[in-house]
Design a protein around this motif. Structure first.
Motif, short mmCIF file in Angstrom:
data_model
loop_
_atom_site.label_atom_id
_atom_site.label_comp_id
_atom_site.label_asym_id
_atom_site.label_seq_id
_atom_site.Cartn_x
_atom_site.Cartn_y
_atom_site.Cartn_z
N HIS A 118 88.63 -4.85 18.62
CA HIS A 118 87.70 -3.75 18.05
C HIS A 118 87.52 -2.55 18.98
O HIS A 118 86.75 -1.52 18.74
CB HIS A 118 86.33 -4.38 18.00
CG HIS A 118 86.32 -5.34 16.67
ND1 HIS A 118 85.42 -6.27 16.63
CD2 HIS A 118 87.32 -5.70 15.93
CE1 HIS A 118 85.45 -7.19 15.58
NE2 HIS A 118 86.71 -6.76 15.02
N PRO A 176 78.98 -0.04 4.83
CA PRO A 176 79.42 -0.37 6.17
C PRO A 176 79.46 0.95 7.34
O PRO A 176 79.86 1.83 6.94
CB PRO A 176 80.84 -0.76 5.63
CG PRO A 176 80.81 -1.23 4.42
CD PRO A 176 79.75 -0.11 3.64
N GLY A 177 79.44 0.64 8.46
CA GLY A 177 79.39 1.58 9.53
C GLY A 177 80.58 1.28 10.45
O GLY A 177 81.04 0.26 10.84
N GLY A 178 81.02 2.28 11.22
CA GLY A 178 82.16 1.96 12.15
C GLY A 178 83.28 1.59 11.78
O GLY A 178 83.35 0.96 10.59
N THR A 179 84.34 1.92 12.42
CA THR A 179 85.77 1.55 11.88
C THR A 179 86.53 1.07 13.26
O THR A 179 86.51 1.66 14.11
CB THR A 179 86.51 2.57 11.24
OG1 THR A 179 85.74 3.20 10.12
CG2 THR A 179 87.89 2.21 10.93
N ARG A 211 74.15 -5.26 10.34
CA ARG A 211 75.45 -5.57 10.56
C ARG A 211 75.71 -7.15 10.93
O ARG A 211 76.56 -7.79 10.35
CB ARG A 211 76.34 -4.85 11.93
CG ARG A 211 76.38 -3.30 11.62
CD ARG A 211 77.42 -3.10 10.46
NE ARG A 211 76.62 -2.81 9.27
CZ ARG A 211 77.01 -3.22 8.02
NH1 ARG A 211 78.28 -3.56 7.86
NH2 ARG A 211 76.41 -2.78 6.96
N GLY A 224 83.36 -5.23 4.23
CA GLY A 224 82.16 -5.03 4.88
C GLY A 224 81.22 -4.81 4.00
O GLY A 224 79.98 -4.59 4.30
N ASP A 253 89.66 -1.10 4.84
CA ASP A 253 88.84 -2.24 4.34
C ASP A 253 89.27 -2.42 2.79
O ASP A 253 88.20 -2.32 1.89
CB ASP A 253 87.33 -2.25 4.47
CG ASP A 253 86.52 -3.44 4.29
OD1 ASP A 253 87.07 -4.61 3.92
OD2 ASP A 253 85.50 -3.42 4.25
N ASP A 288 84.61 -2.07 9.22
CA ASP A 288 83.48 -2.44 10.09
C ASP A 288 83.68 -3.68 10.87
O ASP A 288 83.93 -4.52 10.24
CB ASP A 288 82.26 -2.79 9.11
CG ASP A 288 80.88 -2.72 9.93
OD1 ASP A 288 80.76 -3.46 10.79
OD2 ASP A 288 79.76 -1.81 9.36
#
Length: 311
Positions: free
Chosen positions: A139, A198-201, A266, A157, A152, A234
């Motif tokens: 990650h 969903p947050g963040g990649t 999350r 996510g 995704d 995510d």
């Protein structure tokens, strides 16, 4: 069960003789080498050649782009990760009347599936530590620009979406008498509609569960297999492993080794996905007669909901 079984019914079934012929035709160095069955999944059939090489053949047309994704991404990711993953070194494409799809060969990843080895929850700390370190490396944002991956594509996510699918599978398991309905699981799924998008990649394995984490005889994490769903997503998508395959101290060890905070929203998404994945595995295991996998998957549903019950 017949309707469920059709989800993974093969469109092209490759047996040992056909596998040996296909490999020998396209890779002459493997002529005369027997193909020993290793495993069958939803999307692929896998054989071992010479005790060292693994060959992976799609079973369904839906798996063909996933095979291509593995061919492109795994050689880039492998050297940057702390556990072995398959790295396709032999790639075969092109038509054969018996098998029109691509397949690949890679050095065998050591160990046994966590689900197959079946250690109790109290004996999973060593596997958890390695899994946490692995996910921390996977990650790392530095990996994102190195690979061209979809975002995704299965909405893993998306907690509200996955909760609906999980509910359907749990109901089917209950109707079959395979799962005793658990109020904690329903409460978890009921909470999912309140989860934010969903947050963040990050680069994510995309389908990480107890069949895809390999452990050695010493209980230490030994590798990660089956990367057809690798994608940008995510990080909660992969952290579902922490909730479906680990509990108690072992889960705490994994999250400590991961070394990054998991916000409550999350964690909710990770738990919901863990319930879905475990329910899907339970249906598959029941249909195919895999008793150890069935036990692992049903226990995983409870693990994922357990802290919800404790609150």
């Amino acid at each position: 069960m017949d309707a469920t079984a059709r989800e993974w019914a093969p469109e092209h079934e490759v047996g040992p003789d056909l596998a040996a012929r296909l490999v020998a035709e396209r890779l002459p160095e493997f002529r005369g080498v027997a193909m020993e069955p290793l495993g069958i999944g939803w999307d692929n059939t896998v054989f071992v050649a010479g005790g060292e090489w693994v060959f992976r053949f799609p079973r369904r047309s839906i798996a063909v782009p996933l095979i291509e994704r593995e061919i492109a991404a795994l050689p880039v990711l492998g050297p940057r990760l702390p556990l072995p993953i398959p790295a396709p070194e032999y790639v075969a494409r092109g038509g054969s009347p018996d098998f029109p799809w691509p397949f690949w060969g890679a050095r065998m990843v050591p160990g046994r599936e966590l689900a197959e080895a079946g250690p109790g929850d109290g004996a999973r700390e060593r596997a958890a530590a390695g899994a946490g370190r692995f996910l921390r490396a996977l990650h790392d944002p530095v990996l994102v620009p190195r690979v061209d991956l979809p975002s995704d594509p299965l909405r893993r996510g998306d907690a509200p979406y996955r909760a609906g699918l999980a509910r359907t599978r749990l109901q089917a398991l209950a109707e079959q008498g395979l799962w005793e309905p658990d109020p904690a699981a329903w409460a978890l799924l009921d909470a999912a509609p309140g989860a934010p998008p969903p947050g963040g990649t990050a680069v994510c394995h995309g389908d990480l569960h107890a069949r895809h984490l390999m452990i050695g005889d010493d209980g230490i994490a030994a590798g990660v297999i089956d990367w057809g769903d690798v994608c940008l997503a995510d990080p909660a998508v992969d952290l579902s492993l922490a909730y479906g395959a680990f509990a108690g101290t072992a889960r705490a060890v994994l999250l400590e080794a991961y070394g990054r905070p998991v916000p409550p929203e999350r964690e909710l998404a990770a738990r919901v996905l863990a319930v879905f994945l475990c329910a899907a595995l339970a249906q598959y295991a029941a249909a195919e007669g895999h008793r150890m996998l069935l036990a692992e998957a049903l226990t995983g549903i409870g693990r994922a909901a357990r802290d919800c019950r404790e609150r």
